[in-house]
Design an enzyme around this catalytic site. Structure first.
Site, PDB file in Angstrom:
ATOM      1  CE  LYS A 111      -4.025  -2.261   1.934  1.00  0.00           C
ATOM      2  NZ  LYS A 111      -3.543  -3.652   2.090  1.00  0.00           N
TER       3      LYS A 111
HETATM    4  C1  LIG Z   1      -4.247  -4.715   1.542  1.00  0.00           C
HETATM    5  C2  LIG Z   1      -3.497  -5.984   1.392  1.00  0.00           C
HETATM    6  C3  LIG Z   1      -3.949  -6.998   0.546  1.00  0.00           C
HETATM    7  C4  LIG Z   1      -5.243  -6.891  -0.224  1.00  0.00           C
HETATM    8  O1  LIG Z   1      -5.174  -5.928  -1.247  1.00  0.00           O
HETATM    9  P1  LIG Z   1      -6.536  -5.376  -1.896  1.00  0.00           P
HETATM   10  O2  LIG Z   1      -6.117  -4.282  -2.781  1.00  0.00           O
HETATM   11  O3  LIG Z   1      -7.368  -4.903  -0.754  1.00  0.00           O
HETATM   12  O4  LIG Z   1      -7.167  -6.516  -2.599  1.00  0.00           O
HETATM   13  C5  LIG Z   1      -3.167  -8.132   0.426  1.00  0.00           C
HETATM   14  N1  LIG Z   1      -2.014  -8.271   1.130  1.00  0.00           N
HETATM   15  C6  LIG Z   1      -1.565  -7.321   1.946  1.00  0.00           C
HETATM   16  C7  LIG Z   1      -0.314  -7.560   2.708  1.00  0.00           C
HETATM   17  C8  LIG Z   1      -2.276  -6.141   2.110  1.00  0.00           C
HETATM   18  O5  LIG Z   1      -1.811  -5.189   2.937  1.00  0.00           O
END
Ligand SMILES: *Cc1c(COP(=O)(O)O)cnc(C)c1O
Length: 492
Positions: A111
């Site tokens: 993210k």
């Molecule tokens: C947020 C997250 C996900 C999921 O991603 P999305 O975009 O919500 O589908 C998967 N793995 C990790 C480590 C995350 O932080």
């Protein structure tokens, strides 16, 4: 490029407005009105991440000047914010599997790639609109978004950020990362409930007209940093092109070859960005949507029925513990050929009955693109262990969901690029338990042991977390979210 609502009842707006608003006031989500093509020369092997980002942003943020785009890129993607000079890295795992590491940012989760740049995009967007209000960012997090958003937004002038996380629903490291955040404009709140309760609570705050009026009187407006904001999705498109460029550069594939991407999925934001890259011409074969035991998406893709009337599980991959995958709505809008009436009807059903069923035609269109499946927690652990034994590489629990599933889907020709969405150090206890059966609950000793196994230094996001001071200790019930926001505003 203009942005329209998935529900069809809002005028088309430029990107600055889509990013500033976050959610569409009619309840839908902003989507680009069409998909521009990105010429292969723009992601040719050898090009830098920053130049690929520039090419993608130029197509989508048409109301931003080239200089503004460059300024945002250099503030977000530099050697201080990302420990890999190329922002992401691509490495071979085994057979036809490649790993796309997306966790080199300040908080060790993918993210960061979006949340390091989004505050800069938002600041430019506000200036463009002549908006002088204080922006109050509300975030619901299942763990990783919260910290990544806090790091991205802290100390940005004109912005306040409030993060709600499910009490007991995030890992100890995730919790410590959040509650030790400094910065003059950050608040972190534990909510008694699960992630969906937090997300629903935040959506309720957004649509509370009394609250909006009260904020307006203080010259403040709400916005969102969740992946419902276009400012989150757009930057994620970039790494699909960058990974492809890198695979060609290393000779793993030839330019023009199809690759699959396998994505550990929760809110459907990451994989949706991959779909957008595919729509822009990137040679993607299948997008593999990997779910954990909260398999609402894999059930949906198997049956055509989305049904959230089901138990919610807390698993060892908490960032995927979600029953409302918000960005699916954007995918359905695109895959139906932008039929807003259909999408509205489905989401009305979902709001009223907790379920909706798509038509066979839409199902067929989806089946041509998406492969999906889910794995349980034991398979996650076994995958971490065997991957380590066979390759020496240590997967985090989320990435392991995708690795397990992509192995099931393997064909002998097509390479599959698997998104590594978090550093294993972020989920040290569960990862270590998978590797050597260690039952220690002390995350700090687990981090040390993991580092010895990995023969790599501990990710800087968790390296000195024990020494940091806890600065946030509010814990509230769901019903108190509104009061809490008002109290935080009153104190700021
Ligand atoms: C947020 C997250 C996900 C999921 O991603 P999305 O975009 O919500 O589908 C998967 N793995 C990790 C480590 C995350 O932080």
């Amino acid at each position: 490029m203009k942005y329209v609502s998935t529900r069809g009842s809002y005028p088309a707006v430029p990107s600055a407005e889509a990013i500033t608003l976050g959610l569409v006031p009619d309840g839908g989500l902003f989507v680009p009105e069409s998909f521009p093509l990105l010429a292969p020369s723009r992601y040719a092997p050898g090009l830098s991440y920053q130049s690929i980002a520039h090419a993608v942003f130029t197509l989508y943020l048409t109301d931003f000047s080239s200089a503004e785009i460059d300024a945002c890129i250099s503030s977000a993607y530099n050697t201080e914010t990302f420990s890999a000079p190329s922002v992401i890295s691509l490495l071979p795992l085994h057979n036809n599997q490649l790993i796309m590491e997306l966790f080199h940012g300040p908080t060790a989760a993918f993210k960061d790639v979006a949340l390091q740049i989004m505050p800069h995009l938002l600041t430019v967007a506000k200036n463009k609109l002549g908006a002088t209000e204080q922006t109050v960012i509300l975030v619901a997090t299942s763990g990783d978004t919260g910290k990544a958003a806090l790091e991205g937004f802290k100390n940005i002038p004109g912005i306040t950020i409030i993060v709600f996380y499910p009490d007991g629903g995030v890992s100890e490291i995730q919790r410590l990362q959040m509650v030790t955040t400094n910065g003059t404009n950050t608040t972190v709140v534990a909510v008694k409930g699960n992630f969906d309760d937090c997300q629903t609570g935040v959506k309720t705050l957004f649509s509370d007209s009394d609250l909006r009026r009260e904020l307006a009187a203080q010259s403040a407006v709400f916005s969102s940093a969740n992946s419902i904001n276009w400012g989150r999705l757009c930057p994620q498109i970039v790494y699909y092109f960058a990974a492809y460029s890198s695979a060609v550069d290393s000779g793993t594939i030839q330019s023009g070859d199809k690759v699959n991407f396998c994505i550990p999925t929760g809110n459907f934001g990451n994989i949706l960005s991959g779909y957008y890259a595919r729509q822009m011409g990137l040679p993607i074969g299948k997008l593999i949507c990997a779910s954990n035991k909260n398999r609402i998406l894999s059930d949906f893709f198997a049956t055509g029925t989305y049904n959230r009337n089901r138990p919610f599980y807390r698993t060892n991959a908490p960032s995927m513990d979600i029953l409302i995958s918000s960005n699916l709505e954007r995918f359905l809008y695109a895959v139906t050929g932008q039929q807003a009436e259909k999408v509205s009807a489905w989401y009305n059903d979902l709001a009223q009955n907790g379920t909706f069923t798509i038509d066979p035609e839409t199902k067929k269109a989806i089946d041509a693109i998406i492969v999906s499946g889910w794995v349980d927690e034991d398979t996650v652990a076994a995958t971490i262990k065997t991957t380590f034994q066979e390759t020496g590489y240590i997967l985090d629990t989320h990435t392991a969901v995708a690795v397990a599933l992509s192995a099931e889907q393997e064909d002998s020709v097509t390479k599959t690029i698997i998104a590594a969405t978090a550093s294993p150090y972020k989920f040290s206890r569960d990862v270590l338990r998978a590797i050597d059966g260690s039952a220690s609950d002390d995350e700090f000793s687990c981090i040390e042991k993991l580092s010895a196994y990995a023969k790599t230094p501990v990710h800087r996001a968790v390296a000195n977390i024990r020494e940091r001071h806890i600065l946030h200790n509010r814990a509230i019930t769901i019903d108190d979210m509104k009061e809490t926001v008002l109290a935080i505003r009153a104190n700021s």
